[in-house]
Design a protein around this motif. Structure first.
Motif, PDB file in Angstrom:
ATOM      1  N   GLY A   1       0.422  -1.193  -0.143  1.00 59.10           N
ATOM      2  CA  GLY A   1      -0.179  -0.341  -0.063  1.00 59.10           C
ATOM      3  C   GLY A   1       0.626   1.364  -0.190  1.00 59.10           C
ATOM      4  O   GLY A   1       0.435   2.475  -0.173  1.00 59.10           O
ATOM      5  N   SER A   2       2.137   1.017   0.574  1.00 60.42           N
ATOM      6  CA  SER A   2       2.840   2.381   0.215  1.00 60.42           C
ATOM      7  C   SER A   2       3.858   2.537  -1.025  1.00 60.42           C
ATOM      8  O   SER A   2       3.722   2.044  -1.966  1.00 60.42           O
ATOM      9  N   LYS A   3       3.862   3.907  -1.727  1.00 58.74           N
ATOM     10  CA  LYS A   3       4.212   4.491  -3.022  1.00 58.74           C
ATOM     11  C   LYS A   3       5.851   4.303  -2.582  1.00 58.74           C
ATOM     12  O   LYS A   3       6.670   4.655  -2.550  1.00 58.74           O
ATOM     13  N   ILE A   4       6.145   3.451  -3.396  1.00 59.41           N
ATOM     14  CA  ILE A   4       7.749   2.969  -3.453  1.00 59.41           C
ATOM     15  C   ILE A   4       8.466   3.782  -4.625  1.00 59.41           C
ATOM     16  O   ILE A   4       7.965   3.161  -5.745  1.00 59.41           O
ATOM     17  N   LEU A   5       9.772   4.473  -4.935  1.00 55.41           N
ATOM     18  CA  LEU A   5      10.342   4.762  -5.902  1.00 55.41           C
ATOM     19  C   LEU A   5      11.776   3.492  -6.322  1.00 55.41           C
ATOM     20  O   LEU A   5      11.860   3.301  -5.757  1.00 55.41           O
ATOM     21  N   CYS A   6      10.683   2.952  -7.455  1.00 54.25           N
ATOM     22  CA  CYS A   6      11.738   1.889  -8.168  1.00 54.25           C
ATOM     23  C   CYS A   6      12.758   2.550  -9.348  1.00 54.25           C
ATOM     24  O   CYS A   6      11.540   2.985 -10.355  1.00 54.25           O
ATOM     25  N   ARG A   7      13.722   2.268  -9.652  1.00 55.77           N
ATOM     26  CA  ARG A   7      14.087   2.762 -10.093  1.00 55.77           C
ATOM     27  C   ARG A   7      15.448   1.471 -10.907  1.00 55.77           C
ATOM     28  O   ARG A   7      15.267   0.412 -10.698  1.00 55.77           O
ATOM     29  N   HIS A   8      15.938   1.391 -12.350  1.00 55.03           N
ATOM     30  CA  HIS A   8      16.512   1.328 -12.689  1.00 55.03           C
ATOM     31  C   HIS A   8      18.350   1.769 -12.285  1.00 55.03           C
ATOM     32  O   HIS A   8      18.314   2.598 -12.009  1.00 55.03           O
ATOM     33  N   ALA A   9      19.204   0.357 -11.982  1.00 56.16           N
ATOM     34  CA  ALA A   9      19.921   0.505 -11.525  1.00 56.16           C
ATOM     35  C   ALA A   9      21.229   1.467 -12.120  1.00 56.16           C
ATOM     36  O   ALA A   9      21.784   1.896 -11.173  1.00 56.16           O
ATOM     37  N   PHE A  10      21.277   1.426 -13.569  1.00 56.92           N
ATOM     38  CA  PHE A  10      22.224   2.242 -14.415  1.00 56.92           C
ATOM     39  C   PHE A  10      21.558   2.816 -15.081  1.00 56.92           C
ATOM     40  O   PHE A  10      22.232   4.523 -15.636  1.00 56.92           O
ATOM     41  N   HIS A  11      20.145   2.783 -15.656  1.00 54.01           N
ATOM     42  CA  HIS A  11      19.305   4.031 -16.252  1.00 54.01           C
ATOM     43  C   HIS A  11      18.783   5.319 -15.809  1.00 54.01           C
ATOM     44  O   HIS A  11      17.786   4.816 -14.787  1.00 54.01           O
ATOM     45  N   GLU A  12      19.685   6.698 -15.554  1.00 47.61           N
ATOM     46  CA  GLU A  12      18.553   7.250 -14.957  1.00 47.61           C
ATOM     47  C   GLU A  12      17.176   7.397 -14.898  1.00 47.61           C
ATOM     48  O   GLU A  12      16.157   8.297 -14.309  1.00 47.61           O
ATOM     49  N   SER A  13      17.656   7.620 -15.892  1.00 43.21           N
ATOM     50  CA  SER A  13      15.378   8.410 -16.326  1.00 43.21           C
ATOM     51  C   SER A  13      14.545   7.032 -16.251  1.00 43.21           C
ATOM     52  O   SER A  13      13.116   7.260 -16.206  1.00 43.21           O
ATOM     53  N   LYS A  14      15.209   5.946 -15.967  1.00 42.82           N
ATOM     54  CA  LYS A  14      13.952   4.575 -16.007  1.00 42.82           C
ATOM     55  C   LYS A  14      13.617   4.552 -14.487  1.00 42.82           C
ATOM     56  O   LYS A  14      14.461   3.532 -14.011  1.00 42.82           O
ATOM     57  N   ARG A  15      12.499   4.771 -14.496  1.00 42.95           N
ATOM     58  CA  ARG A  15      11.516   5.297 -12.580  1.00 42.95           C
ATOM     59  C   ARG A  15      10.598   5.151 -12.656  1.00 42.95           C
ATOM     60  O   ARG A  15       9.798   5.450 -13.843  1.00 42.95           O
ATOM     61  N   ALA A  16       9.449   4.788 -11.451  1.00 46.26           N
ATOM     62  CA  ALA A  16       8.313   4.611 -11.478  1.00 46.26           C
ATOM     63  C   ALA A  16       7.807   4.068 -10.337  1.00 46.26           C
ATOM     64  O   ALA A  16       8.696   4.089  -9.117  1.00 46.26           O
ATOM     65  N   TYR A  17       6.902   4.768  -9.850  1.00 37.64           N
ATOM     66  CA  TYR A  17       5.961   4.372  -8.505  1.00 37.64           C
ATOM     67  C   TYR A  17       6.207   3.290  -8.747  1.00 37.64           C
ATOM     68  O   TYR A  17       4.577   3.260  -9.076  1.00 37.64           O
TER      69      TYR A  17
ATOM     70  N   TYR B   1      10.657  -8.254 -17.693  1.00 37.44           N
ATOM     71  CA  TYR B   1      10.370  -8.166 -16.021  1.00 37.44           C
ATOM     72  C   TYR B   1      11.264  -7.327 -15.995  1.00 37.44           C
ATOM     73  O   TYR B   1      12.765  -7.320 -15.956  1.00 37.44           O
ATOM     74  N   LYS B   2      10.291  -6.102 -14.496  1.00 38.22           N
ATOM     75  CA  LYS B   2      11.384  -5.122 -14.627  1.00 38.22           C
ATOM     76  C   LYS B   2      12.051  -5.885 -13.206  1.00 38.22           C
ATOM     77  O   LYS B   2      11.391  -5.997 -12.101  1.00 38.22           O
ATOM     78  N   VAL B   3      13.539  -5.485 -13.120  1.00 38.24           N
ATOM     79  CA  VAL B   3      14.545  -5.450 -12.008  1.00 38.24           C
ATOM     80  C   VAL B   3      14.443  -4.375 -10.833  1.00 38.24           C
ATOM     81  O   VAL B   3      15.659  -3.884 -12.153  1.00 38.24           O
ATOM     82  N   SER B   4      14.894  -3.700 -10.249  1.00 40.74           N
ATOM     83  CA  SER B   4      14.905  -2.572 -10.224  1.00 40.74           C
ATOM     84  C   SER B   4      15.325  -2.498  -8.711  1.00 40.74           C
ATOM     85  O   SER B   4      15.726  -3.196  -7.649  1.00 40.74           O
ATOM     86  N   VAL B   5      16.737  -0.907  -8.869  1.00 39.92           N
ATOM     87  CA  VAL B   5      16.528  -0.974  -7.319  1.00 39.92           C
ATOM     88  C   VAL B   5      16.012  -0.076  -6.480  1.00 39.92           C
ATOM     89  O   VAL B   5      15.378   0.795  -6.842  1.00 39.92           O
ATOM     90  N   SER B   6      16.380   0.517  -5.213  1.00 41.10           N
ATOM     91  CA  SER B   6      15.819   1.993  -4.106  1.00 41.10           C
ATOM     92  C   SER B   6      15.940   2.569  -4.140  1.00 41.10           C
ATOM     93  O   SER B   6      18.007   2.872  -5.435  1.00 41.10           O
ATOM     94  N   ASP B   7      15.989   3.930  -4.270  1.00 41.55           N
ATOM     95  CA  ASP B   7      16.252   5.436  -4.741  1.00 41.55           C
ATOM     96  C   ASP B   7      17.657   5.409  -4.133  1.00 41.55           C
ATOM     97  O   ASP B   7      19.153   5.668  -4.790  1.00 41.55           O
ATOM     98  N   ARG B   8      17.691   4.973  -3.038  1.00 45.77           N
ATOM     99  CA  ARG B   8      19.349   4.773  -1.591  1.00 45.77           C
ATOM    100  C   ARG B   8      20.326   4.145  -2.441  1.00 45.77           C
ATOM    101  O   ARG B   8      21.430   4.083  -3.085  1.00 45.77           O
ATOM    102  N   LEU B   9      19.496   3.001  -3.053  1.00 45.20           N
ATOM    103  CA  LEU B   9      20.710   1.841  -3.310  1.00 45.20           C
ATOM    104  C   LEU B   9      21.671   2.836  -4.643  1.00 45.20           C
ATOM    105  O   LEU B   9      21.858   2.435  -5.420  1.00 45.20           O
TER     106      LEU B   9
END
Length: 554
Positions: free
Chosen positions: A459-475, A528-536
């Protein structure tokens, strides 16, 4: 030191039995030379973390099945250099300080901590399948063996799962690959992991014994060819299953052959053209296995000989109270022949009012691959069971998965490997892995976090980012969150129940149901998307900049 027992298994208390080939010397020499160099450098108290992962899904697909964990745990439990191992290493490395061999002789994996996904889980590129923490030297010595235990197992399990998806849930799949496998151990591993991936049985008798896999088999063309005519049969009688009445079974088969020939005119069957030797072989085999009779019908001609002879023997068996199983086709146009066979069975079933006869099993073999099954599906085949060998066990479409084992931390200091090829840049530090699910129950994304980060909450809003591409991200707002890692080995003990083959097999089926169909489809599957947290994400890029050399223009 404890020497290996007489059966080849390390003599360690409370350990699970393991293939004697899987031992510390099943490794590359450079692991041992590195261990010596570490030892000489005084790094015996250094600790490290390694990730075992792969970079690309096999078979042009977008999913992989993780397998091999059971053998990994057994290896850790039995890890020990025997007296003969030490003697061999002394002979192989004569310039090495003898004190190093005393050090090796006392090594165990007791200080290793292993985090892993469940065996049989669907996994994706860059997500570590294993996280290995502990003494640097020990973790380094484990590398090659862990890779060989996971790479092939996961590749075959994935291949098998793809065959299962292609064939559907109502068709049986049998593994027939032992004679084409890469050696005896490859054959055993293929049988085990094909079953884990969704196959129903194997022709490999030893695999059946070792892993409790159902074994299946009929006969070869040689058996059919070894008979010339019915006159040479000396054992001819059969007792009725219920009444005990004994009659000449071969004569009964010939009587049924006369009766059935008129019904098979659409096959252009002439009794005198069908093989009498084939009928003799079928009758002989039916006498040996009256309750499990399956006939290989393509030795001479499936339509003009094999089907008539099989149906004659099958009806004779039925008259004597037994239930034949079906046929196997090993050559020719499998779609056409299976539909012709089914039409034959249906005609006989309708005429003699035998509902079960039209549902006899049709097994197809003949160098079948995944594309063959998809093509047969399009042609509306009538096959109940596929026997698959070469393409399954050798994984001809892709012979290796390509798992790697990379250092990501040394003495609590994160490490990154840089490369001009972005796919080969590693993600540093210890990481936890979570799978985020949507409201429909399907997985949305795998999310890697630094160890110590707050885990994502449903239920929380989580920012998921591509590990190496800055523009590839989604909540992402997940309906469900699943931690993929468990501690399977710590303090010299297996911490979770040892994965059981049947449970892992069921996990494959259950796990695949959580992946959307477009990720599993045969043509152009959705990645399938594999993402990292904003902190990582920021941690990776900061460390990247710290380690990347700065060029000089002049």
């Amino acid at each position: 030191m404890n020497e290996n027992g007489a059966d080849g298994f390390p003599a360690r208390r409370n350990s699970h039995r393991q293939n004697g080939v899987i031992q510390p010397l099943l490794t590359d020499l450079y692991q041992i030379t590195m261990a010596y160099a570490y030892w000489r450098a005084g790094k015996i108290h250094d600790t490290a973390t390694f990730d075992l992962f792969f970079r690309k899904n096999p078979f042009s697909g977008e999913f992989t099945i993780f397998a091999g964990l059971e053998e990994v745990l057994k290896f850790l439990e039995n890890f020990h250099y025997s007296d003969s191992d030490i003697l061999y290493l002394k002979e192989t490395l004569p310039s090495v300080d003898p004190a190093f061999f005393d050090f090796l002789a006392n090594l165990t994996a007791d200080d290793i901590i292993l985090h892993a996904a469940d065996e049989g889980s669907v996994v994706f590129p860059r997500v570590p399948l294993l996280r290995v923490e502990g003494p640097l030297i020990v973790a380094q010595l484990l590398e090659t063996t862990l890779l060989t235990l996971v790479n092939y197992a996961s590749l075959v399990a994935t291949n098998a799962a793809r065959y299962r998806l292609a064939s559907g849930v109502n068709v049986q799949l049998l593994e027939f690959g032992l004679r084409r496998a890469q050696g005896p151990d490859g054959g055993l591993s293929a049988s085990k992991y094909a079953y884990l991936g969704g196959f129903d049985g194997t022709s490999n008798v030893l695999a059946g014994k070792l892993y409790q896999i159902p074994v299946k088999g009929t006969h070869a063309h040689a058996y059919i060819s070894s008979f010339s005519n019915c006159k040479e049969l000396t054992q001819r009688t059969i007792k009725h299953k219920e009444t005990g009445e004994e009659i000449d079974f071969v004569d009964l088969c010939n009587e049924w052959k006369d009766k059935l020939t008129p019904f098979l005119k659409f096959l252009r069957v002439l009794k005198e053209e069908s093989s009498d030797g084939e009928l003799a072989a079928f009758a002989s085999y039916a006498l040996a296995f009256p309750d499990s009779f399956v006939a290989l019908v393509d030795t001479y001609d499936t339509c003009r000989s094999g089907l008539l002879n099989f149906c004659a023997v099958a009806m004779a068996l039925h008259q004597m109270g037994y239930s034949p199983n079906g046929i196997r086709i090993d050559s020719g146009d499998l779609a056409y022949l299976s539909k012709t066979a089914r039409a034959t069975f249906e005609r006989i079933a309708a005429h003699y009012e035998l509902e079960w006869f039209k549902n006899l099993t049709i097994v197809a073999s003949n160098d079948i691959n995944e594309e063959t099954i998809w093509s047969l599906n399009e042609q509306g085949h009538e096959i109940n069971c596929f026997g698959i060998g070469t393409h399954l066990v050798t994984c001809q479409r892709q012979p290796a998965l390509g798992c790697v084992y990379k250092l990501v931390e040394i003495n609590t200091m994160p490490k990154i490997k840089l490369s001009e090829d972005m796919e080969k840049v590693t993600m540093p530090g210890k990481k936890d892995v979570y799978r985020l699910y949507g409201a429909d129950g399907h997985a949305l994304v795998d999310l890697l976090l630094q160890v110590g980060e707050e885990p994502p909450e449903p239920g929380s809003k989580i920012l998921c980012r591509h590990a190496f591409h800055e523009s590839k991200r989604a909540y992402v707002s997940p309906a469900k969150v699943e931690c993929l890692y468990k501690v399977f080995w710590k303090d010299g003990k297996i911490c979770e129940p040892l994965p059981h083959l049947k449970n892992s097999r069921q996990r494959v089926a259950d796990s695949l149901k959580t992946i959307r169909q477009d990720h599993k489809r045969n043509l152009n599957p959705t990645p399938y998307k594999v993402s990292v947290s904003d902190r990582l994400y920021h941690f990776i890029h900061d460390l990247w900049l710290q380690n990347a050399p700065i060029g000089l223009l002049s």
